[in-house]
Design an enzyme around this catalytic site. Structure first.
Site, PDB file in Angstrom:
ATOM      1  N   HIS A 138      -4.581  -0.615   5.777  1.00  0.00           N
ATOM      2  CA  HIS A 138      -4.124   0.121   6.974  1.00  0.00           C
ATOM      3  C   HIS A 138      -5.032  -0.065   8.181  1.00  0.00           C
ATOM      4  O   HIS A 138      -5.665   0.864   8.654  1.00  0.00           O
ATOM      5  CB  HIS A 138      -3.889   1.604   6.663  1.00  0.00           C
ATOM      6  CG  HIS A 138      -4.927   2.259   5.775  1.00  0.00           C
ATOM      7  ND1 HIS A 138      -6.266   2.187   6.002  1.00  0.00           N
ATOM      8  CD2 HIS A 138      -4.774   3.012   4.659  1.00  0.00           C
ATOM      9  CE1 HIS A 138      -6.908   2.863   5.069  1.00  0.00           C
ATOM     10  NE2 HIS A 138      -6.020   3.367   4.242  1.00  0.00           N
TER      11      HIS A 138
ATOM     12  N   HIS B  91       1.553   5.403  -1.687  1.00  0.00           N
ATOM     13  CA  HIS B  91       1.183   6.577  -2.484  1.00  0.00           C
ATOM     14  C   HIS B  91       2.446   7.153  -3.109  1.00  0.00           C
ATOM     15  O   HIS B  91       3.353   7.581  -2.392  1.00  0.00           O
ATOM     16  CB  HIS B  91       0.519   7.644  -1.607  1.00  0.00           C
ATOM     17  CG  HIS B  91      -0.746   7.160  -0.988  1.00  0.00           C
ATOM     18  ND1 HIS B  91      -1.978   7.332  -1.570  1.00  0.00           N
ATOM     19  CD2 HIS B  91      -0.978   6.464   0.159  1.00  0.00           C
ATOM     20  CE1 HIS B  91      -2.911   6.786  -0.812  1.00  0.00           C
ATOM     21  NE2 HIS B  91      -2.333   6.244   0.250  1.00  0.00           N
TER      22      HIS B  91
ATOM     23  N   LYS C  96      -9.446  -0.111  -5.632  1.00  0.00           N
ATOM     24  CA  LYS C  96      -9.488   0.511  -4.310  1.00  0.00           C
ATOM     25  C   LYS C  96     -10.845   1.163  -4.054  1.00  0.00           C
ATOM     26  O   LYS C  96     -11.312   1.972  -4.862  1.00  0.00           O
ATOM     27  CB  LYS C  96      -8.372   1.566  -4.218  1.00  0.00           C
ATOM     28  CG  LYS C  96      -8.289   2.312  -2.902  1.00  0.00           C
ATOM     29  CD  LYS C  96      -7.698   1.477  -1.789  1.00  0.00           C
ATOM     30  CE  LYS C  96      -7.761   2.180  -0.435  1.00  0.00           C
ATOM     31  NZ  LYS C  96      -6.714   3.166  -0.234  1.00  0.00           N
TER      32      LYS C  96
ATOM     33  N   ASP D  69       1.630   2.651   3.507  1.00  0.00           N
ATOM     34  CA  ASP D  69       0.788   3.843   3.365  1.00  0.00           C
ATOM     35  C   ASP D  69       1.640   5.113   3.392  1.00  0.00           C
ATOM     36  O   ASP D  69       1.184   6.168   3.837  1.00  0.00           O
ATOM     37  CB  ASP D  69      -0.311   3.906   4.429  1.00  0.00           C
ATOM     38  CG  ASP D  69      -1.466   4.810   4.000  1.00  0.00           C
ATOM     39  OD1 ASP D  69      -1.517   5.191   2.818  1.00  0.00           O
ATOM     40  OD2 ASP D  69      -2.300   5.142   4.851  1.00  0.00           O
TER      41      ASP D  69
ATOM     42  N   HIS E 263     -10.505   1.071   1.910  1.00  0.00           N
ATOM     43  CA  HIS E 263     -10.283   2.083   2.961  1.00  0.00           C
ATOM     44  C   HIS E 263     -11.472   1.936   3.902  1.00  0.00           C
ATOM     45  O   HIS E 263     -12.571   2.396   3.609  1.00  0.00           O
ATOM     46  CB  HIS E 263     -10.206   3.498   2.375  1.00  0.00           C
ATOM     47  CG  HIS E 263      -9.896   4.524   3.426  1.00  0.00           C
ATOM     48  ND1 HIS E 263      -8.698   5.203   3.498  1.00  0.00           N
ATOM     49  CD2 HIS E 263     -10.612   4.959   4.492  1.00  0.00           C
ATOM     50  CE1 HIS E 263      -8.704   6.010   4.551  1.00  0.00           C
ATOM     51  NE2 HIS E 263      -9.859   5.883   5.169  1.00  0.00           N
TER      52      HIS E 263
ATOM     53  N   HIS F  81       0.879  -1.202   0.000  1.00  0.00           N
ATOM     54  CA  HIS F  81       0.000   0.000   0.000  1.00  0.00           C
ATOM     55  C   HIS F  81       0.901   1.232   0.000  1.00  0.00           C
ATOM     56  O   HIS F  81       1.507   1.567   1.016  1.00  0.00           O
ATOM     57  CB  HIS F  81      -0.894  -0.002   1.245  1.00  0.00           C
ATOM     58  CG  HIS F  81      -1.859   1.152   1.281  1.00  0.00           C
ATOM     59  ND1 HIS F  81      -3.211   0.967   1.503  1.00  0.00           N
ATOM     60  CD2 HIS F  81      -1.693   2.491   1.145  1.00  0.00           C
ATOM     61  CE1 HIS F  81      -3.818   2.144   1.497  1.00  0.00           C
ATOM     62  NE2 HIS F  81      -2.913   3.091   1.288  1.00  0.00           N
TER      63      HIS F  81
HETATM   64  O1  DOR Z   1      -3.353   9.580   5.697  1.00  0.00           O
HETATM   65  C1  DOR Z   1      -3.688   9.261   4.578  1.00  0.00           C
HETATM   66  N1  DOR Z   1      -3.120   9.815   3.480  1.00  0.00           N
HETATM   67  N2  DOR Z   1      -4.655   8.359   4.429  1.00  0.00           N
HETATM   68  C2  DOR Z   1      -5.188   8.067   3.230  1.00  0.00           C
HETATM   69  O2  DOR Z   1      -6.072   7.259   3.166  1.00  0.00           O
HETATM   70  C3  DOR Z   1      -4.727   8.792   2.014  1.00  0.00           C
HETATM   71  C4  DOR Z   1      -3.371   9.311   2.182  1.00  0.00           C
HETATM   72  C5  DOR Z   1      -2.948  10.301   1.121  1.00  0.00           C
HETATM   73  O3  DOR Z   1      -3.187  10.050  -0.061  1.00  0.00           O
HETATM   74  O4  DOR Z   1      -2.354  11.309   1.471  1.00  0.00           O
HETATM   75 ZN    ZN Z   2      -3.250   5.084   1.671  1.00  0.00          ZN
END
Ligand code: DOR
Ligand code: ZN
Length: 346
Positions: free
Chosen positions: A175, A16, A100, A249, A137, A14
């Site tokens: 998460h 970003h 997702k 995450d 999520h 997971h």
């Molecule tokens: O804290 C987070 N940041 N939780 C999420 O679900 C998305 C993520 C983000 O894309 O910044």
């Molecule tokens: Zn995330």
């Protein structure tokens, strides 16, 4: 006491990565330690179609540091307009690894997400039939529900009814942050439900958000919970249970966007995620289960081979990582508030 540990190369289930210069700045920290990562689709605009995913995948491949063979595993952002045939084709063709589900309004760039799960049941049903995993999520968005209760409420109101309606659907509860979440996953014994857990939810509880003042760099969603929940997460991962695997995450936002009147949710931990998790396992006297959590359980759930490459951890302190500079602005790296005794050998 062992001073080195060689494990199959880990994966991040997971992550970003964003796009453009942020992608270029953060990707090398992931490729330095991880062989593959499941890449979240919450770009602006989101990654909605197989064709969007294929072009985003190419941008990630183009941004890889020279000489790395990192593999991005792409996801689609489920909307009420998603075409089930496109999802099934993208999965069949190896373009995507999963889809997702963001409940609309749950987190960063989730406005285009799902308002009512009833409106995506036709897509979820096609996914169940084709074996496409749903990555969840797991928080309700009803503002009347306390932010610390949104995961537990999601299990009752959304996940249990969904699994009853579509028992064949493969689900990754992303998460996980609560004892209720751990209990739910442990109760699913058909091999179709697993969960990712982040380094930060294993290391901090909600006190970190308010130590001596308000600490925006510990704000993420789902929000960190009480200590008893953190303990439940640590017990789950260090037990060796195969249903739990690492999803960092890691979610970069430049410092000014976090240190603001309305700061963004997200913790950037890619540089020290492995060192953090090693610390958690060592403190729990469970180093024998570290490889399962970071390198084996994830690919096994997704039906992929465990990496034949390796990573070596050495007992050498990982000093606090300086901010990464992006467009001349700082991007703070997760500070676990404890010293880290293991480092990844370069
Ligand atoms: O804290 C987070 N940041 N939780 C999420 O679900 C998305 C993520 C983000 O894309 O910044
Ligand atoms: Zn995330």
């Amino acid at each position: 006491m062992r001073d080195t540990l060689t494990l199959p190369r880990p994966d991040d289930w997971h992550l970003h990565l964003r796009d453009g210069d942020m992608l270029a700045a953060v990707l090398p920290y992931t490729t330095a330690h991880f062989g593959r990562a499941v890449v979240m689709p919450n770009l602006k605009p989101p990654v909605r179609t197989g064709s969007d995913a294929a072009s985003y995948r190419q941008r990630i491949l183009d941004a890889r540091p020279e000489g790395t063979d990192f593999t991005p595993l792409m996801t689609l952002y489920l909307t009420e307009q998603t075409d089930p045939a496109d999802v099934v084709a993208a999965h069949r063709d190896g373009i995507i690894t999963g889809v997702k589900l963001y409940p609309a309004g749950a987190t960063t760039n989730s406005d285009a997400g799902v308002k009512d799960i009833a409106n995506v049941m036709h897509t979820l049903s096609a996914m169940a039939e084709a074996g496409v995993p749903l990555l969840v999520h797991g928080e309700v968005t009803d503002p009347a529900v306390d932010i610390f209760d949104r995961e537990a409420t999601f299990i009752e109101q959304v996940l249990i009814p969904l699994r009853t309606a579509l028992p064949e659907l493969r689900v990754v509860f992303e998460h996980l942050t609560t004892a209720e979440g751990v209990a739910y996953v442990l109760g699913c014994r058909d091999g179709r439900v697993a969960a990712t857990i982040t380094p930060h939810h294993l290391m901090i509880n909600r006190n970190a958000l308010f130590r001596g003042g308000i600490r925006p760099h510990y704000y993420c969603l789902p929000i960190a919970k009480r200590e008893r929940h953190r303990r439940a997460l640590v017990d789950a991962v260090t037990s060796g249970d195969v249903r739990f695997f690492l999803g960092t995450d890691s979610a970069p936002h430049l410092d000014p966007a976090k240190e603001s009147d309305c700061g963004c949710a997200g913790i950037f931990n890619a540089p020290n995620a492995i060192a953090c998790v090693a610390e958690v396992f060592e403190q729990a006297d469970a180093m024998e289960h570290l490889a399962g959590f970071i390198s084996i359980n994830g690919p096994t759930f997704y039906g992929l081979p465990v990496s034949r490459k390796t990573i070596t951890l050495v007992r050498r302190p990982s000093p606090p990582h300086p901010p990464v500079m992006v467009r001349g602005l700082p991007l703070r790296v997760f500070d676990p508030e404890v010293s880290l005794s293991w480092s990844v050998q370069p």
